[in-house]
Scaffold this motif. Structure first.
Motif, PDB file in Angstrom:
ATOM      1  N   LEU A  63       0.740  -1.198  -0.282  1.00 39.61           N
ATOM      2  CA  LEU A  63       0.116  -0.045   0.052  1.00 39.61           C
ATOM      3  C   LEU A  63       0.835   1.312   0.100  1.00 39.61           C
ATOM      4  CD1 LEU A  63      -2.758  -1.055   2.663  1.00 39.61           C
ATOM      5  CD2 LEU A  63      -3.168  -0.797   0.171  1.00 39.61           C
ATOM      6  N   GLU A  64       1.988   1.051   0.589  1.00 37.16           N
ATOM      7  CA  GLU A  64       2.918   2.386   0.807  1.00 37.16           C
ATOM      8  C   GLU A  64       3.488   2.784  -0.525  1.00 37.16           C
ATOM      9  OE1 GLU A  64       2.714  -0.124   3.112  1.00 37.16           O
ATOM     10  OE2 GLU A  64       2.088   0.721   4.909  1.00 37.16           O
TER      11      GLU A  64
ATOM     12  N   ALA B  65       0.915   4.089  -2.931  1.00 33.72           N
ATOM     13  CA  ALA B  65       0.479   5.289  -2.677  1.00 33.72           C
ATOM     14  C   ALA B  65       1.610   6.374  -3.097  1.00 33.72           C
ATOM     15  CB  ALA B  65       0.418   5.515  -1.124  1.00 33.72           C
ATOM     16  N   ARG B  66       2.908   5.899  -2.839  1.00 32.38           N
ATOM     17  CA  ARG B  66       4.050   6.975  -3.334  1.00 32.38           C
ATOM     18  C   ARG B  66       4.061   7.044  -4.868  1.00 32.38           C
ATOM     19  NH1 ARG B  66       7.090   3.890   0.479  1.00 32.38           N
ATOM     20  NH2 ARG B  66       7.974   2.637  -1.209  1.00 32.38           N
TER      21      ARG B  66
ATOM     22  N   ARG C 105       1.607   6.602  -7.149  1.00 33.60           N
ATOM     23  CA  ARG C 105       0.432   7.452  -7.413  1.00 33.60           C
ATOM     24  C   ARG C 105       0.340   8.687  -7.052  1.00 33.60           C
ATOM     25  NH1 ARG C 105      -0.574   5.056 -12.127  1.00 33.60           N
ATOM     26  NH2 ARG C 105      -0.872   2.755 -12.062  1.00 33.60           N
TER      27      ARG C 105
ATOM     28  N   VAL D 260      -0.716   9.764  -3.698  1.00 33.26           N
ATOM     29  CA  VAL D 260      -1.650  10.093  -2.945  1.00 33.26           C
ATOM     30  C   VAL D 260      -1.309   9.327  -1.492  1.00 33.26           C
ATOM     31  CG1 VAL D 260      -3.373   9.696  -4.525  1.00 33.26           C
ATOM     32  CG2 VAL D 260      -2.815   7.921  -3.449  1.00 33.26           C
ATOM     33  N   THR D 261      -1.954   9.329  -0.629  1.00 33.42           N
ATOM     34  CA  THR D 261      -1.700   9.038   0.816  1.00 33.42           C
ATOM     35  C   THR D 261      -2.378   7.263   0.887  1.00 33.42           C
ATOM     36  OG1 THR D 261      -3.753   9.618   1.834  1.00 33.42           O
ATOM     37  CG2 THR D 261      -1.915  11.163   1.816  1.00 33.42           C
ATOM     38  N   VAL D 262      -1.885   6.685   1.685  1.00 33.93           N
ATOM     39  CA  VAL D 262      -2.167   5.533   2.138  1.00 33.93           C
ATOM     40  C   VAL D 262      -3.615   5.404   2.667  1.00 33.93           C
ATOM     41  CG1 VAL D 262      -2.128   3.486   3.530  1.00 33.93           C
ATOM     42  CG2 VAL D 262      -0.157   4.289   2.480  1.00 33.93           C
TER      43      VAL D 262
ATOM     44  N   LYS E  58      -5.902   7.519   1.867  1.00 39.68           N
ATOM     45  CA  LYS E  58      -6.979   7.636   0.819  1.00 39.68           C
ATOM     46  C   LYS E  58      -7.315   6.479   0.163  1.00 39.68           C
ATOM     47  CE  LYS E  58      -7.949  10.671  -3.158  1.00 39.68           C
ATOM     48  NZ  LYS E  58      -7.491  11.847  -3.965  1.00 39.68           N
ATOM     49  N   ILE E  59      -6.304   5.822  -0.355  1.00 39.64           N
ATOM     50  CA  ILE E  59      -6.269   4.413  -0.877  1.00 39.64           C
ATOM     51  C   ILE E  59      -7.219   3.549  -0.130  1.00 39.64           C
ATOM     52  CG2 ILE E  59      -5.283   2.279  -1.668  1.00 39.64           C
ATOM     53  CD1 ILE E  59      -3.090   3.817  -2.578  1.00 39.64           C
TER      54      ILE E  59
ATOM     55  N   LYS F 184      -5.374  -0.508   6.848  1.00 40.33           N
ATOM     56  CA  LYS F 184      -3.978  -0.277   6.593  1.00 40.33           C
ATOM     57  C   LYS F 184      -3.062  -1.407   6.591  1.00 40.33           C
ATOM     58  CE  LYS F 184      -3.749   4.664   7.785  1.00 40.33           C
ATOM     59  NZ  LYS F 184      -3.134   5.553   8.763  1.00 40.33           N
TER      60      LYS F 184
ATOM     61  N   TYR G 269      -7.674   4.504  -6.584  1.00 44.48           N
ATOM     62  CA  TYR G 269      -6.757   5.729  -5.992  1.00 44.48           C
ATOM     63  C   TYR G 269      -6.952   7.116  -6.171  1.00 44.48           C
ATOM     64  CZ  TYR G 269      -4.229   6.220 -10.460  1.00 44.48           C
ATOM     65  OH  TYR G 269      -3.737   6.657 -11.483  1.00 44.48           O
TER      66      TYR G 269
END
Length: 317
Positions: free
Chosen positions: A282-283, A286-287, A289, A291-293, A295-296, A304, A316
């Motif tokens: 997930l991390e 997120a990096r 794309r 965005v934040t984890v 938000k996903i 999480k 995302y």
């Protein structure tokens, strides 16, 4: 004198041998060519024979005791575990829009996915197999087709405007079997698509990702103990998005725009997805794309701590 004659005779013989060798070689090649063609034909026949034998020795043969054309589906005992081969597939339609999810709907169970198609759109067989039913049901499926596949699944294609195959016909994955329609118990043109194992409906979103026009992996490992949870997750990831208002471009384009989506705000209403690759977290997603984890997780209704799987589709944006 005799020596000179002998040398001359040997020279003539040698010259004759050299001059005839290419001709003999050509004759040999000419004789070999038909043999090569025959062997190539034999190899092709053997390859086809092996393919047919592999398909006949399919998991479906162990799951179903008989062949019955009377019932669209009749549930029998499900195995506790079953590995479904999804490799040799074809998406039944090029539409990317799911208009109704698998599960509870209007006080009853909806046993498949509804995919937006227009009357006359091409519908194809999802896998190779044999057509079991071609029929009309006014109060339900309308014009529909049931195919039993070599991987153990049966697929149902409902509300068609036209059926282009016959019962007991062998079909290949990707072969055109019908045209989209609005027949039977239907409120608008769409394809009702079901995936069943031993007559029991499984959520197609576990195996098919219509937005990405792909399957979720090479195999789907059915497990009675985890099925309900996995089905709910699949609906969140690959089920209906938005509340309608689609144009033909929305239905068939790569980027699906949800015109009336509750998540849309202003003009920024494009929904974007990421297909998980091996080793991703997930991390890292997120990096990648931007965005934040959080938000996903919020968009996909996951925690999480959830471990993502290769082939999984995550929204995302």
């Amino acid at each position: 004198m005799n020596l000179k004659r002998l040398i001359k005779a040997l020279a003539i013989a040698s010259l004759f041998t050299i001059s005839t060798t290419p001709v003999m070689g050509q004759d040999l090649l000419a004789r070999q060519a038909p043999v090569d063609r025959r062997m190539k034909t034999v190899d092709t026949i053997m390859l086809r024979s092996i393919t047919v034998r592999e398909e006949q020795e399919s998991p479906a043969a162990d799951l179903y005791e008989n062949w019955d054309n009377k019932y669209a589906h009749r549930a029998t005992a499900l195995p506790d575990h079953f590995n479904i081969d999804l490799r040799h597939f074809c998406m039944p339609t090029t539409s990317r829009v799911v208009t109704s999810n698998f599960g509870s709907r209007w006080g009853r169970q909806h046993k498949g996915l509804d995919i937006k198609v227009y009357i006359g759109d091409t519908i194809r067989a999802a896998f190779s197999g044999k057509v079991r039913i071609v029929r009309y049901e006014g109060g339900g499926y309308g014009k529909y087709i049931v195919i039993r596949h070599n991987n153990g699944l049966e697929t149902i294609y409902g509300h068609l405007s036209k059926q282009l195959v016959e019962e007991n016909q062998e079909v290949r994955a990707g072969e055109v079997i019908g045209l989209g329609g609005n027949t039977g118990r239907s409120t608008g043109s769409h394809l009702h698509f079901e995936t069943r194992l031993c007559g029991v409906a499984l959520n197609p979103a576990l195996m098919f990702d219509f937005r990405e026009q792909d399957v979720t992996g090479d195999y789907y490992a059915f497990d009675k103990n985890t099925y309900d949870r996995e089905s709910a997750e699949a609906t969140e990831l690959r089920g209906k998005q938005g509340s309608g208002g689609y144009t033909r471009n929305d239905v068939y384009s790569k980027s699906v725009v949800n015109v009336n989506s509750d998540n849309a705000s202003g003009l920024d209403n494009q929904v974007l997805y990421h297909k998980v690759k091996s080793g991703e977290t997930l991390e890292s997603i997120a990096r990648k794309r931007g965005v934040t984890v959080d938000k996903i997780c919020r968009l996909n209704h996951i925690r999480k701590t959830m471990r993502v799987r290769p082939g999984q589709i995550l929204r995302y944006s």
